[in-house]
Design an enzyme around this catalytic site. Structure first.
Site, mmCIF file in Angstrom:
data_model
loop_
_atom_site.group_PDB
_atom_site.id
_atom_site.type_symbol
_atom_site.label_atom_id
_atom_site.label_comp_id
_atom_site.label_asym_id
_atom_site.label_seq_id
_atom_site.Cartn_x
_atom_site.Cartn_y
_atom_site.Cartn_z
ATOM 1 N N ASP A 21 -6.685 -10.028 15.336
ATOM 2 C CA ASP A 21 -7.055 -8.827 14.630
ATOM 3 C C ASP A 21 -8.630 -8.348 14.890
ATOM 4 O O ASP A 21 -9.269 -9.361 15.180
ATOM 5 C CB ASP A 21 -6.920 -8.726 13.182
ATOM 6 C CG ASP A 21 -5.217 -8.793 12.802
ATOM 7 O OD1 ASP A 21 -4.570 -8.355 13.659
ATOM 8 O OD2 ASP A 21 -4.937 -9.546 11.893
ATOM 9 N N ASP A 31 -0.340 -3.664 14.833
ATOM 10 C CA ASP A 31 -0.212 -3.166 13.261
ATOM 11 C C ASP A 31 -0.182 -1.571 13.438
ATOM 12 O O ASP A 31 0.549 -1.267 12.501
ATOM 13 C CB ASP A 31 -1.379 -3.853 12.567
ATOM 14 C CG ASP A 31 -1.264 -5.226 12.707
ATOM 15 O OD1 ASP A 31 -0.216 -5.705 12.715
ATOM 16 O OD2 ASP A 31 -2.506 -5.903 12.584
#
EC number: 3.4.23.36
Length: 167
Positions: A118, A136
């Site tokens: 991330d 995401d």
């Protein structure tokens, strides 16, 4: 373009963009050595490894936990793919393609590295949003499109466009 083809292309595009972005940030830009990179007073690029799912829920700290998350993700992708195969509405197909592509991108990370990479971090003052990646974002966009379809489909009282775009 048929809904199946549209959904398949969306899944492919989301997967390729996610994986290319992750590879570039990690191996070319070397975000791990540079982190954090402030792009705006409210937005940084950082590098986090998330062994869980959204908001680090269900953190898979063991090998068994990791593979359970992989199995659940692949099962969800299978179910979403069946839904996509049966979809007659292009908006639904596009939404499912985004979700499938994002889920595949995160599954690849979990299989290859044991955790999802991330990077994107929004924050304002003491408020901060979770760190996320393009996969995401694709999943969230897909869910938003499914919600939009739920409010604009024939079942909601508004005729939905068919695969040719006619109402």
């Amino acid at each position: 373009m048929s809904p199946r083809v549209l959904g398949g292309l969306a899944a492919f595009l989301c997967l390729v963009l996610d994986q290319a972005n992750k590879l570039w940030l990690i191996h070319v830009f070397d975000i791990e050595a540079r982190r954090p990179v402030r792009l705006a007073p409210f937005f940084d690029i950082i590098y986090e490894r998330n062994p869980g799912i959204s908001y680090s829920l269900f953190r898979a700290q063991s090998a068994m936990g990791r593979w359970i998350l992989v199995a659940l993700t692949l099962f969800a992708i299978l179910l979403l793919s069946i839904w996509l195969w049966r979809a007659t509405n292009r908006l639904v197909a596009l939404a499912l393609g985004c979700i499938i592509g994002g889920a595949l991108g995160n599954a690849i990370d979990r299989i290859a590295a044991g955790a999802v990479a991330d990077f994107y971090y929004f924050h304002i003052g003491s408020f901060s949003w979770y760190v996320f990646n393009l996969a995401d974002a694709a999943i969230v966009a897909g869910v938003a499109l499914l919600i939009l379809d739920a409010f604009t489909s024939e079942e909601a009282g508004v005729p939905a466009p068919d695969s040719e775009g006619h109402s």
